[in-house]
Design a protein around this motif. Structure first.
Motif, PDB file in Angstrom:
ATOM      1  N   PRO A   1       0.816  -1.121   0.020  1.00 40.77           N
ATOM      2  CA  PRO A   1       0.036  -0.019  -0.031  1.00 40.77           C
ATOM      3  C   PRO A   1       0.877   1.277  -0.088  1.00 40.77           C
ATOM      4  O   PRO A   1       0.143   2.360  -0.233  1.00 40.77           O
TER       5      PRO A   1
ATOM      6  N   PRO B   1      -6.658  -2.663  -2.471  1.00 41.63           N
ATOM      7  CA  PRO B   1      -6.038  -3.744  -1.524  1.00 41.63           C
ATOM      8  C   PRO B   1      -5.033  -4.540  -1.971  1.00 41.63           C
ATOM      9  O   PRO B   1      -4.876  -4.509  -3.119  1.00 41.63           O
TER      10      PRO B   1
ATOM     11  N   MET C   1      -4.198  -1.426   2.610  1.00 40.20           N
ATOM     12  CA  MET C   1      -5.278  -0.698   1.751  1.00 40.20           C
ATOM     13  C   MET C   1      -4.876   0.678   1.585  1.00 40.20           C
ATOM     14  O   MET C   1      -4.187   1.422   2.414  1.00 40.20           O
TER      15      MET C   1
ATOM     16  N   ASP D   1      -2.872  -8.322  -5.413  1.00 37.79           N
ATOM     17  CA  ASP D   1      -2.973  -6.907  -5.322  1.00 37.79           C
ATOM     18  C   ASP D   1      -3.747  -6.550  -6.597  1.00 37.79           C
ATOM     19  O   ASP D   1      -4.012  -7.270  -7.618  1.00 37.79           O
TER      20      ASP D   1
END
Length: 759
Positions: free
Chosen positions: A137, A470, A442, A489
């Protein structure tokens, strides 16, 4: 008594004799051992060139002997999950959409034009390359293939170091210098590269055949021509780190990329009737162009550590500007037309194009990471990008052919402004529990796109995008040297200005191209399963991936009357190929990747890097395609006495399926020999590739229900080169890097080789 005395005398004499014999044997043994005494002990340990982590694969370029003579793009063929075809187009994880970093910082020039930059960059300036396959992320959500992180600094022993290298070949020459110095808490490094490439003349041609709805306005086109180009490129970087104290670190960098090139071409076009086979028209095109590009990057990072290990706070700022331009001329000669087709040739006006583009951006970022409860890690951060793209395409025409006077064409020139502001925030969680490692994250991104037309056709508009991205991965350590990784991913693509620019390129009136300013972001989802086992003797990395995208940006070509192209000047009603970009792709792909390295002996290394994939794609309507493709790269390295090394490499790439056809297949082989002197400070390398045949032919095709297009090219593939490098000084220190820094990998590149447009 005499008998006893006699016995004692005999025993004593025996003992004395035995002792003497023992001493003699001992002296002889000592003499033998002395003669066998080792003059020295040589401990041979083969270092593994590949290392695996939960989110990346690292390849040790510095310790691969081929790096002394190869460019970076040639070394990429050896790296797991990376493929490079015969035209130097790069794919990562089976995708041509990826991002390139240099020393953990994004480099937009490399991301937009990877093959042009990397094939001119000597591998001697590279320490290692990381393939980050599950970015997590903290990285921008762009780039489905992942990230190539190129680490350029070197390390040695305390002091200073400088490395000088140069190369010359039948295609050009180049040189580079790398130096590092350290004074107290300040460490600085500088890297300069220059290359000149003089490409031999190449030849190409093709045909377009009408296959449906044939009418009197239909035509079959055949073309044949040649082109030649040469280019200069240079790169300079300056990096510095200053340790304020044990907990605070300040780093800064300044990078400049630049280059220029020129080319000339000629082509003959012949159109015939698919109904009668008679010639409808013909003409010759003579073209010339000059282009230049410059990229300037500056960044500064402040990193604050804490008494708790691995707890970090980083504040970052980055500024970048990327101006480039092109100036080209297209002249038409020897024009002939049958009755009723004169209007096609009337559109052929000698043209002058003056094109310029620029991107300027400012980025602010804050990152924080902290461990807790020994096995847990939390990372979070925010980022804001202010990006302004401008494009000015000015067109001039000769009202009378060969008159020498050009008139500005206001109607078909285009001045275009694209504002792209992005706010992002992320949170990630990491876990290390005995043999398990896991990551969960996230990312939220809000995008503002504001499009304004200063000159030319087009409607101003503003768009907002909200994306939640996410990612998750888990690793299990099967043994000390092997692990298993499972990951998911989502990645998004924002169309860059090359996709969005609505400028109409009708240089070839039978093949017209235009961007689409109304493209949306595309989203791609990837599931992966990987197994790795790396030992000094044997390395293996296996991967199984499944990727699907529902609204991918695809290049679509249609055979339509030119009257259906809005804004086209002087349409004739005749059929032409019209290409643009659309969010219509439904793509599913399955990949199997395999990397194997076997150190057969302490002097012999054998390796293979391969990818087998199956793709199924459609536009939800009439366009669809599916099929297999294979990439295979292999080679061997042999170390010979007195610091000689011999390397042989070969690779093959089968045609790759695209939405409307298939791309080129290709094969290549190369041989090199290297000699080192002065404890490997001086290295000399001779190499040759495709030395048995000068030219190689490439074929590709494209079709739909109304036409089929076949294209061929013949390129000079022979290459002979001499490379030399010399290192002076020793240095243990290197410029330190902040653990977190700005990574602007949010834009899908276009017009280059990683666009993923399936052209």
């Amino acid at each position: 008594m005499k008998k006893l005395l006699s016995t004692l005398i005999v025993f004593s004499l025996s003992a004395i004799t035995a002792t003497a014999q023992t001493k003699a044997d001992s002296l002889r043994a000592d003499s033998i051992f002395k003669s066998l005494e080792l003059q020295g002990v040589e401990v041979v340990k083969q270092k593994s060139l590949v290392k695996s982590d939960i989110d990346k694969i690292t390849y040790d370029i510095e310790n691969d002997p081929d790096s002394k003579s190869n460019t970076v793009i040639e070394m990429l063929r050896k790296i797991p999950m990376v493929t490079v075809d015969g035209e130097d187009n790069i794919q990562v994880n089976g995708s041509s959409s990826f991002k390139v970093y240099v020393n953990s910082k994004p480099n937009q020039m490399m991301s937009n034009n990877p093959k042009e930059v990397l094939k001119s960059m000597p591998a001697t300036s590279i320490k290692k390359i990381e393939v980050i396959t599950n970015p997590g992320p903290k990285y921008d959500a762009e780039g489905v293939g992942g990230i190539l992180n190129i680490i350029t600094y070197n390390q040695g022993i305390e002091g200073y170091t400088a490395t000088f290298s140069g190369n010359v070949s039948n295609r050009g020459a180049g040189g580079s210098t790398y130096a590092t110095v350290k004074s107290g808490k300040l460490t600085m490094s500088a890297n300069l590269n220059y290359s000149y490439n003089d490409s031999p003349r190449s030849y190409s041609g093709g045909s377009r055949k009408t296959t449906g709805n044939i009418s009197e306005t239909s035509s079959d086109i055949d073309n044949e021509g040649s082109s030649k180009s040469c280019s200069h490129s240079h790169y300079g970087t300056l990096e510095a780190s200053y340790e304020i104290d044990t907990l605070r670190l300040l780093t800064a960098s300044f990078d400049v990329w630049g280059g220029s090139g020129k080319s000339n071409s000629e082509r003959e076009m012949i159109a015939t009737s698919p109904l009668t086979g008679k010639q409808l028209y013909r003409y010759n095109t003579v073209g010339s162009s000059k282009d230049s590009y410059t990229e300037v990057f500056g960044s500064i990072d402040y990193q604050r550590s804490f008494s708790v290990p691995d707890r970090l706070l980083t504040l970052s700022y980055r500024i970048a500007t990327e101006p480039d331009g092109a100036d080209s001329y297209t002249n038409y000669q020897d024009m002939q037309a049958a009755e009723g087709w004169e209007d096609v040739l009337q559109r052929l006006k000698n043209q002058h194009y003056d094109n310029s583009e620029n991107t300027t951006e400012h980025t602010f970022q804050v990152d924080y990471t902290t461990p807790f409860s020994k096995i847990h890690t939390l990372e979070t951060g925010m980022k804001y990008i202010l990006r302004n793209n401008t494009s000015e395409d000015d067109r001039y025409e000769q009202l009378a052919l060969n008159s020498g006077d050009y008139t500005y064409d206001t109607e078909h020139s285009s001045h275009y402004k694209h504002r792209n502001d992005i706010f992002a925030a992320y949170m990630g969680y990491g876990l290390k529990l005995k043999k398990f490692t896991g990551r969960l994250g996230m990312r939220y991104e809000h995008t503002l796109q504001d499009v304004e037309y200063k000159l030319g056709r087009g409607d101003d508009f503003t768009k907002h995008f909200n994306d939640f991205v996410p990612s998750a991965s888990i690793g299990y350590k099967l043994a000390q040297t092997s692990n298993l990784r499972l990951g998911y991913d989502m990645r998004i693509y924002r169309p860059a200005i090359w996709f969005l620019n609505p400028y109409i390129d009708d240089t070839t009136p039978t093949n017209i191209r235009q961007g689409n300013s109304h493209l949306d972001n595309e989203k791609s989802n990837t599931f992966s399963l990987r197994y790795s086992n790396f030992t000094p003797k044997f390395n293996i990395n296996l991967g199984l991936l499944y990727t699907f995208t529902e609204n991918s940006i695809e290049s679509v070509t249609k055979l339509i009357p030119d009257t259906q192209i809005p804004g086209l000047k002087n349409p004739t009603g005749k059929e032409v190929l019209y290409s643009t970009y659309e969010n219509i792709g439904h793509v599913q792909s399955t990949y199997f990747t395999a990397y194997v390295n076997w150190n057969a002996t302490k002097n012999t290394r054998i390796y293979m890097n391969s990818r087998l994939s199956y793709s199924d794609m459609n536009d939800g309507g009439t366009l669809k395609n599916h099929g297999w493709d294979l990439f295979l790269y292999g080679g061997a390295q042999q170390t010979l006495p007195k610091d000689w090394r011999l390397s042989f490499n070969i690779y093959a790439y089968t045609p790759r399926v695209t939405l409307q056809g298939k791309s080129n297949g290709y094969s290549n082989y190369s041989l090199s020999i290297q000699k080192s002197w002065f404890k490997k400070r001086l290295n000399l390398t001779l190499s040759a590739s495709n030395f048995l045949k000068k030219y190689k032919s490439l074929d590709s095709s494209m079709e739909d229900v109304y036409f089929r297009s076949d294209n061929w090219s013949k390129i000079n593939v022979q290459r002979f080169s001499l490379s030399i490098s010399y290192r002076i000084g020793e240095l243990k220190a290197s410029v330190k890097k902040a653990e977190r820094t700005i990574s602007n990998d949010d834009v899908k590149g276009g017009g280059g080789n990683n666009s993923g447009s399936n052209e």
